[in-house]
Write a protein that holds these residues in place. Sequence first.
Motif, PDB file in Angstrom:
ATOM      1  N   ASP A 280       0.834  -1.209   0.000  1.00 36.65           N
ATOM      2  CA  ASP A 280       0.000   0.000   0.000  1.00 36.65           C
ATOM      3  C   ASP A 280       0.865   1.254   0.000  1.00 36.65           C
ATOM      4  N   LEU A 281       1.933   1.248   0.787  1.00 34.17           N
ATOM      5  CA  LEU A 281       2.812   2.411   0.820  1.00 34.17           C
ATOM      6  C   LEU A 281       3.537   2.563  -0.517  1.00 34.17           C
ATOM      7  N   LEU A 282       3.972   1.463  -1.096  1.00 32.11           N
ATOM      8  CA  LEU A 282       4.641   1.545  -2.398  1.00 32.11           C
ATOM      9  C   LEU A 282       3.743   2.205  -3.438  1.00 32.11           C
ATOM     10  N   SER A 283       2.480   1.800  -3.485  1.00 33.75           N
ATOM     11  CA  SER A 283       1.568   2.356  -4.486  1.00 33.75           C
ATOM     12  C   SER A 283       1.143   3.768  -4.132  1.00 33.75           C
ATOM     13  N   ASP A 284       1.339   4.172  -2.876  1.00 36.88           N
ATOM     14  CA  ASP A 284       1.005   5.525  -2.452  1.00 36.88           C
ATOM     15  C   ASP A 284       2.139   6.503  -2.718  1.00 36.88           C
ATOM     16  N   LEU A 285       3.335   5.974  -3.017  1.00 37.87           N
ATOM     17  CA  LEU A 285       4.505   6.839  -3.209  1.00 37.87           C
ATOM     18  C   LEU A 285       5.067   6.807  -4.624  1.00 37.87           C
ATOM     19  N   GLY A 286       4.636   5.848  -5.449  1.00 36.17           N
ATOM     20  CA  GLY A 286       5.238   5.758  -6.767  1.00 36.17           C
ATOM     21  C   GLY A 286       4.422   4.924  -7.722  1.00 36.17           C
ATOM     22  N   ALA A 287       5.086   4.461  -8.767  1.00 33.18           N
ATOM     23  CA  ALA A 287       4.470   3.621  -9.785  1.00 33.18           C
ATOM     24  C   ALA A 287       5.308   2.363  -9.887  1.00 33.18           C
ATOM     25  N   VAL A 288       4.827   1.283  -9.292  1.00 36.34           N
ATOM     26  CA  VAL A 288       5.637   0.090  -9.089  1.00 36.34           C
ATOM     27  C   VAL A 288       4.824  -1.157  -9.418  1.00 36.34           C
ATOM     28  N   GLY A 289       5.455  -2.098 -10.124  1.00 43.78           N
ATOM     29  CA  GLY A 289       4.807  -3.370 -10.402  1.00 43.78           C
ATOM     30  C   GLY A 289       4.895  -3.732 -11.867  1.00 43.78           C
ATOM     31  N   THR A 290       3.890  -4.435 -12.352  1.00 35.48           N
ATOM     32  CA  THR A 290       3.825  -4.769 -13.762  1.00 35.48           C
ATOM     33  C   THR A 290       3.541  -3.499 -14.560  1.00 35.48           C
ATOM     34  N   PRO A 291       3.746  -3.530 -15.885  1.00 34.00           N
ATOM     35  CA  PRO A 291       3.459  -2.320 -16.675  1.00 34.00           C
ATOM     36  C   PRO A 291       2.045  -1.786 -16.457  1.00 34.00           C
ATOM     37  N   GLU A 292       1.062  -2.659 -16.412  1.00 31.44           N
ATOM     38  CA  GLU A 292      -0.314  -2.212 -16.227  1.00 31.44           C
ATOM     39  C   GLU A 292      -0.514  -1.579 -14.855  1.00 31.44           C
ATOM     40  N   GLU A 293       0.034  -2.203 -13.810  1.00 29.33           N
ATOM     41  CA  GLU A 293      -0.086  -1.664 -12.457  1.00 29.33           C
ATOM     42  C   GLU A 293       0.591  -0.303 -12.344  1.00 29.33           C
ATOM     43  N   ALA A 294       1.799  -0.210 -12.874  1.00 31.26           N
ATOM     44  CA  ALA A 294       2.563   1.033 -12.745  1.00 31.26           C
ATOM     45  C   ALA A 294       1.914   2.176 -13.518  1.00 31.26           C
ATOM     46  N   ARG A 295       1.418   1.897 -14.714  1.00 31.08           N
ATOM     47  CA  ARG A 295       0.775   2.963 -15.487  1.00 31.08           C
ATOM     48  C   ARG A 295      -0.465   3.482 -14.776  1.00 31.08           C
ATOM     49  N   ALA A 296      -1.232   2.596 -14.150  1.00 24.82           N
ATOM     50  CA  ALA A 296      -2.424   3.022 -13.420  1.00 24.82           C
ATOM     51  C   ALA A 296      -2.043   3.894 -12.218  1.00 24.82           C
ATOM     52  N   GLN A 297      -0.979   3.519 -11.510  1.00 24.34           N
ATOM     53  CA  GLN A 297      -0.532   4.309 -10.369  1.00 24.34           C
ATOM     54  C   GLN A 297      -0.031   5.671 -10.807  1.00 24.34           C
ATOM     55  N   LEU A 298       0.691   5.729 -11.927  1.00 23.98           N
ATOM     56  CA  LEU A 298       1.208   7.002 -12.418  1.00 23.98           C
ATOM     57  C   LEU A 298       0.062   7.942 -12.788  1.00 23.98           C
ATOM     58  N   ARG A 299      -0.957   7.416 -13.450  1.00 27.59           N
ATOM     59  CA  ARG A 299      -2.101   8.256 -13.830  1.00 27.59           C
ATOM     60  C   ARG A 299      -2.806   8.820 -12.604  1.00 27.59           C
ATOM     61  N   LYS A 300      -2.784   8.098 -11.498  1.00 31.96           N
ATOM     62  CA  LYS A 300      -3.391   8.581 -10.259  1.00 31.96           C
ATOM     63  C   LYS A 300      -2.749   9.888  -9.811  1.00 31.96           C
ATOM     64  N   PHE A 301      -1.442   9.980  -9.962  1.00 29.23           N
ATOM     65  CA  PHE A 301      -0.744  11.208  -9.595  1.00 29.23           C
ATOM     66  C   PHE A 301      -0.960  12.300 -10.640  1.00 29.23           C
ATOM     67  N   GLU A 302      -0.983  11.913 -11.899  1.00 23.52           N
ATOM     68  CA  GLU A 302      -1.135  12.909 -12.958  1.00 23.52           C
ATOM     69  C   GLU A 302      -2.490  13.600 -12.912  1.00 23.52           C
ATOM     70  N   ASN A 303      -3.460  12.992 -12.264  1.00 23.14           N
ATOM     71  CA  ASN A 303      -4.793  13.581 -12.170  1.00 23.14           C
ATOM     72  C   ASN A 303      -4.920  14.574 -11.023  1.00 23.14           C
ATOM     73  N   ILE A 304      -3.842  14.790 -10.264  1.00 22.86           N
ATOM     74  CA  ILE A 304      -3.883  15.723  -9.131  1.00 22.86           C
ATOM     75  C   ILE A 304      -3.848  17.150  -9.655  1.00 22.86           C
ATOM     76  N   ASP A 305      -4.840  17.934  -9.283  1.00 22.42           N
ATOM     77  CA  ASP A 305      -4.929  19.325  -9.722  1.00 22.42           C
ATOM     78  C   ASP A 305      -3.775  20.141  -9.138  1.00 22.42           C
TER      79      ASP A 305
END
Length: 334
Positions: A280-305
């Motif tokens: 949970d902390l890893l996904s809260d601080l970065g984009a880590v895992g398989t390509p699909e997992e990491a891309r989803a995590q990265l988009r979460k940050f990119e959506n921050i106003d």
Amino acid sequence: MTDRTVHLPVAAQPSIDDIVSLTQRAEDRGYRRAWLPETWGRDAATVLSAMAERTEDIGIGPSILNVYSRSPALVGQTAATLQELSDGRMRLGIGPSGPAVIEGWHGQSFERPLRRTREYIDIVRKVLSGETVDYAGEEFTLGGFRLRSDPPETPVAIDAAGMGPKSVELAGRFADGWHALMLTPDGIRDRLEDLRRGAELGDRDPDDVRATLSMTCAVSEDGERARELARQHLAFYVGAMGTFYREALARQGYEETAEAVATAWGNGDPEAASAAIDDDLLSDLGAVGTPEEARAQLRKFENIDGLDRVAVSFPRGAEQDELEATIDALAPEE
């Protein structure tokens, strides 16, 4: 829209050619800028020169030059030279770093970090203007000289790196941007409020102050391998690099984890320190895992106003092929 940049590995790479190769790969994949931090490996200015010479379009810049090991005038000279060499692609990041590096490596007293950062911003701007630098501050007094070469035709933007509320407020008040790291989505939102407050205190438009977040990213078809690399990386920073990172995690609701990591590291058990960091902390601080997992995590940050750019950063233990795979997997989408 949030842009993607790349934050080149802080860990020593086999050669400068390897670092340049990663920069060229990032340029080919559409990243907007290649950041290079300076810690206790190769100096940033020399490597950035090689990057500038062997690329065409990608922006370059140090994500942080500390405000203790070089004089502010020299930082201004370096920024002007790199701006000339790169044909206007330079952006400068500065900040205090931390006592572990400043005292342990550079042998300097880690005093008044925020004041020094503010005066560095003022002096570097004066140097880059080409005008005579007359400056009377609390930390520095300069007078009678100006840049001997022509000043840059394109001004060099200056970002201030910082993690705490006051350092982020300083960036909003005086710098052209803020370079952030080790922040969760909620943590970055809190600090963006500090950035806006600083801009308002400086009678500036908050939209004119660019916010860049450096995120730990590790992508592999073997998702567990990627997560283990990220755990080891975070454990090192929280456990070995003083209190800044520990305090940053605590402010964001991870106080118990931060203390567990620091305690295990202090007891000489880096494996236990890594194990204290859950998924949970890893996904809260970065984009880590398989390509699909990491891309989803990265988009979460990119959506921050209010977050203008993310910088894809890498774990210390990643091999060259793993770095390349992460650059490819998280490349900007067309």
